[in-house]
Design a protein around this motif. Structure first.
Motif, PDB file in Angstrom:
ATOM      1  N   VAL A  33       0.848  -1.199   0.000  1.00 46.03           N
ATOM      2  CA  VAL A  33       0.000   0.000   0.000  1.00 46.03           C
ATOM      3  C   VAL A  33       0.884   1.249   0.000  1.00 46.03           C
ATOM      4  O   VAL A  33       0.596   2.238  -0.669  1.00 46.03           O
ATOM      5  N   ARG A  34       1.982   1.170   0.717  1.00 45.40           N
ATOM      6  CA  ARG A  34       2.919   2.291   0.801  1.00 45.40           C
ATOM      7  C   ARG A  34       3.492   2.638  -0.584  1.00 45.40           C
ATOM      8  O   ARG A  34       3.658   3.804  -0.925  1.00 45.40           O
ATOM      9  N   THR A  35       3.761   1.601  -1.383  1.00 52.06           N
ATOM     10  CA  THR A  35       4.297   1.863  -2.725  1.00 52.06           C
ATOM     11  C   THR A  35       3.264   2.580  -3.592  1.00 52.06           C
ATOM     12  O   THR A  35       3.610   3.478  -4.362  1.00 52.06           O
ATOM     13  N   VAL A  36       2.002   2.182  -3.430  1.00 54.84           N
ATOM     14  CA  VAL A  36       0.947   2.894  -4.174  1.00 54.84           C
ATOM     15  C   VAL A  36       0.965   4.374  -3.803  1.00 54.84           C
ATOM     16  O   VAL A  36       0.964   5.254  -4.665  1.00 54.84           O
ATOM     17  N   SER A  37       1.042   4.659  -2.500  1.00 53.98           N
ATOM     18  CA  SER A  37       1.104   6.057  -2.055  1.00 53.98           C
ATOM     19  C   SER A  37       2.299   6.765  -2.659  1.00 53.98           C
ATOM     20  O   SER A  37       2.204   7.913  -3.103  1.00 53.98           O
ATOM     21  N   ASN A  38       3.430   6.071  -2.666  1.00 58.19           N
ATOM     22  CA  ASN A  38       4.645   6.711  -3.168  1.00 58.19           C
ATOM     23  C   ASN A  38       4.531   7.041  -4.649  1.00 58.19           C
ATOM     24  O   ASN A  38       4.986   8.096  -5.091  1.00 58.19           O
ATOM     25  N   VAL A  39       3.908   6.146  -5.404  1.00 64.59           N
ATOM     26  CA  VAL A  39       3.711   6.432  -6.830  1.00 64.59           C
ATOM     27  C   VAL A  39       2.768   7.629  -6.992  1.00 64.59           C
ATOM     28  O   VAL A  39       3.038   8.567  -7.742  1.00 64.59           O
ATOM     29  N   VAL A  40       1.663   7.570  -6.234  1.00 68.80           N
ATOM     30  CA  VAL A  40       0.668   8.644  -6.304  1.00 68.80           C
ATOM     31  C   VAL A  40       1.295   9.982  -5.919  1.00 68.80           C
ATOM     32  O   VAL A  40       1.014  11.023  -6.519  1.00 68.80           O
ATOM     33  N   ASN A  41       2.165   9.960  -4.936  1.00 66.75           N
ATOM     34  CA  ASN A  41       2.797  11.191  -4.487  1.00 66.75           C
ATOM     35  C   ASN A  41       4.039  11.538  -5.300  1.00 66.75           C
ATOM     36  O   ASN A  41       4.723  12.511  -5.016  1.00 66.75           O
ATOM     37  N   GLY A  42       4.299  10.724  -6.312  1.00 65.15           N
ATOM     38  CA  GLY A  42       5.370  11.076  -7.238  1.00 65.15           C
ATOM     39  C   GLY A  42       6.761  10.941  -6.668  1.00 65.15           C
ATOM     40  O   GLY A  42       7.688  11.598  -7.134  1.00 65.15           O
ATOM     41  N   PHE A  43       6.962  10.134  -5.651  1.00 65.40           N
ATOM     42  CA  PHE A  43       8.303   9.984  -5.094  1.00 65.40           C
ATOM     43  C   PHE A  43       9.230   9.354  -6.129  1.00 65.40           C
ATOM     44  O   PHE A  43       8.845   8.437  -6.850  1.00 65.40           O
TER      45      PHE A  43
END
Lengths: 331, 331
Positions: free
Chosen positions: A15-25
């Motif tokens: 789930v954290r990776t999804v957030s990171n993609v969404v947040n453009g990290f």
């Protein structure tokens, strides 16, 4: 609509990776990112503003592009735009150009901000009429001010009528040596038009035009007003009244008159332009042309909305009301 | 990197459709959009800001969140941020909160703007210290001003020292009835700290504190200054000097003193705070505390950059320099 967890499962990531993609990290492997983006798209997951922009074609952001933010007139106009924009569901964000034509064009064409904005409202200072050909924006653009750019909506005040009224008010009190402070040697249209309105009022009153009563400035700011007033007082024709093309110019002129021990309005009457709050508390208070800032903001936002909604058919030109507010400096 | 045409061929759509997807136009079938987005991603095509954000995790946009834009201090500070941000490759865009804590929090947490910004610089007015717990932003946040929010970088001036200096300057001239204009009944920290600095200067000089010499205001604006000055003059202790907590307050007070026929500085001396341009041209010119606005902007941007680059380790607190500029209103 899918949840973040479902997207994570489909893409076989945390789930954290999804957030990171969404947040453009930036620290995510390209293949992982591509997999997550595909899952986001296929599962109709709308995690962020960016996804919503891609999905709906709307960001809710409107850019207000102004030459200067530390000019009180623009600061007060900005407040009207932010408040009235909020009522329409727009977040109005502001960008400053310093009147640089290149930057104005860039911001309009959004080469910089990409497609983040639903539309742009721009008050150009440097951008000449002919530059309109270079505007390639696919987003709605509404112009404020005198420069005309064919094919676009415009909102402005009647600078000619306003300048004529301000000058007539000074002439009506019997003063005959009325100066105009704010002429510019560059081709800034609002300044030229105010000068024409001033000359028309002289003609209406049968008063001869005297080039020694024209005060030139670089910018519409206090230091320019103070210096131009000093030059007028040291010139061959000493004015008994001055129509200033902005309130900051008038407040600068006021300072010079005080320094020289001249009384306002007894020795020299003053009228400004813009009706900013500063002039309500100066000594004496400043007479001024008051443009209807709420009307300008509200009409410009209305025009932009019509373009965004697709209900705009043909670009138009709109006049915002103005009035002369007489205060201590001219009575 | 692929061209738009290559993406169009790979997704089996027209070049125009690729543009439309990139520009977020809403009239495209979801399957088509998904196909184009997949091709864009797989072929490393970077057509727009949005794609670049997804790709690199950077937009180059920094949000400056301020309570008011038509306050000259914030307008001048904004200019410094826009100019110095540009030098660092940031486009600084501005949002106004009116000091509403809910809106301040929203903008910080970016529920509104999503992940469009690389970072946020915020000058909170409404947001209390305790609200820091509610900050959930995954983006860097730098605070300006006195309110402390644990875990975040702060840039501020030494309000206590500055207020003490301004008051001491008035006491040094032998004046003993020195008022403080700008106290607030709400818990705005910068106002409370300036009041403490004022009291410290009185104590340093062995002058008793007189509650009748405190002028309360709602906002730091001209009308508040004019009204508070009138109340002080009508009160039991008539001041011979006034330390005003902002320049607009001082300029409002100046107007009231002129109206009452009192001379500045002979009858009442004035010192303001912020050193805005208005006070350089008032009559008399206004003595003021001048915060180093370039330092504030440059340090805040530097801190934000360090967070974005991942080189920031521990949040810190930074003092911007200030100095007392003595002008006609206090000598």
């Amino acid at each position: 609509m899918a949840t973040r967890r479902e997207v994570a499962e489909a893409a076989n990531v945390s789930v954290r990776t999804v957030s990171n993609v969404v947040n453009g990290f930036p620290t995510i492997a390209p293949e992982t990112r591509a997999r997550v983006l595909r899952a986001i798209e296929e599962m109709d997951y709308r995690p962020s503003k960016i996804a919503r922009i891609l999905k709906r074609g709307r960001s809710g952001l409107v850019a207000l592009v102004l030459p200067e933010l530390d000019t009180p007139y623009f600061a007060e106009l900005t407040r009207a735009f932010v408040e009235l924009g909020g009522e329409r569901g727009f977040t109005v964000i502001i960008d400053q150009t310093d009147g640089d034509p290149q930057r104005e064009l860039e911001l309009i064409n959004q080469s910089d901000h990409g497609t983040l904005f639903d539309g742009v409202i721009v008050s150009p200072l440097g951008l000449a009429d002919t530059d309109a050909d270079a505007i390639s924006s696919e987003r709605p653009v509404v112009f404020l001010g005198e420069e005309t750019h064919p094919g676009f909506d415009h909102v402005r005040i009647d600078n000619f009528a306003a300048a004529r009224e301000a000058t007539a008010h000074l002439l009506d009190s019997g003063r005959r040596k009325v100066a105009a402070l704010g002429a510019q040697r560059t081709l800034v249209r609002s300044s030229s038009i105010r000068l024409l309105g001033y000359r028309q009022a002289l003609e209406d009153a049968g008063v001869a035009f005297d080039p020694d009563l024209i005060g030139y400035v670089e910018e519409f700011r206090r230091p320019d007003g103070a210096a131009a007033m000093a030059r007028l007082l040291d010139g061959p024709t000493v004015p008994d009244a001055v129509f200033c093309f902005s309130d900051p110019l008038a407040l600068g002129a006021m300072r010079t008159l005080h320094e020289r021990g001249l009384r306002i309005p007894e020795d020299v009457a003053l009228v400004g332009f813009d009706d900013i709050e500063d002039g309500h508390f100066s000594f004496p208070t400043l007479s001024s042309i008051s443009p209807d800032k709420s009307f300008i903001a509200s009409r410009a936002l209305e025009l932009l909305s019509a373009h965004i909604d697709g209900t705009a058919v043909k670009p138009g030109e709109y006049l915002a009301p103005h009035r002369l507010v007489v205060r201590e400096s001219s009575v």
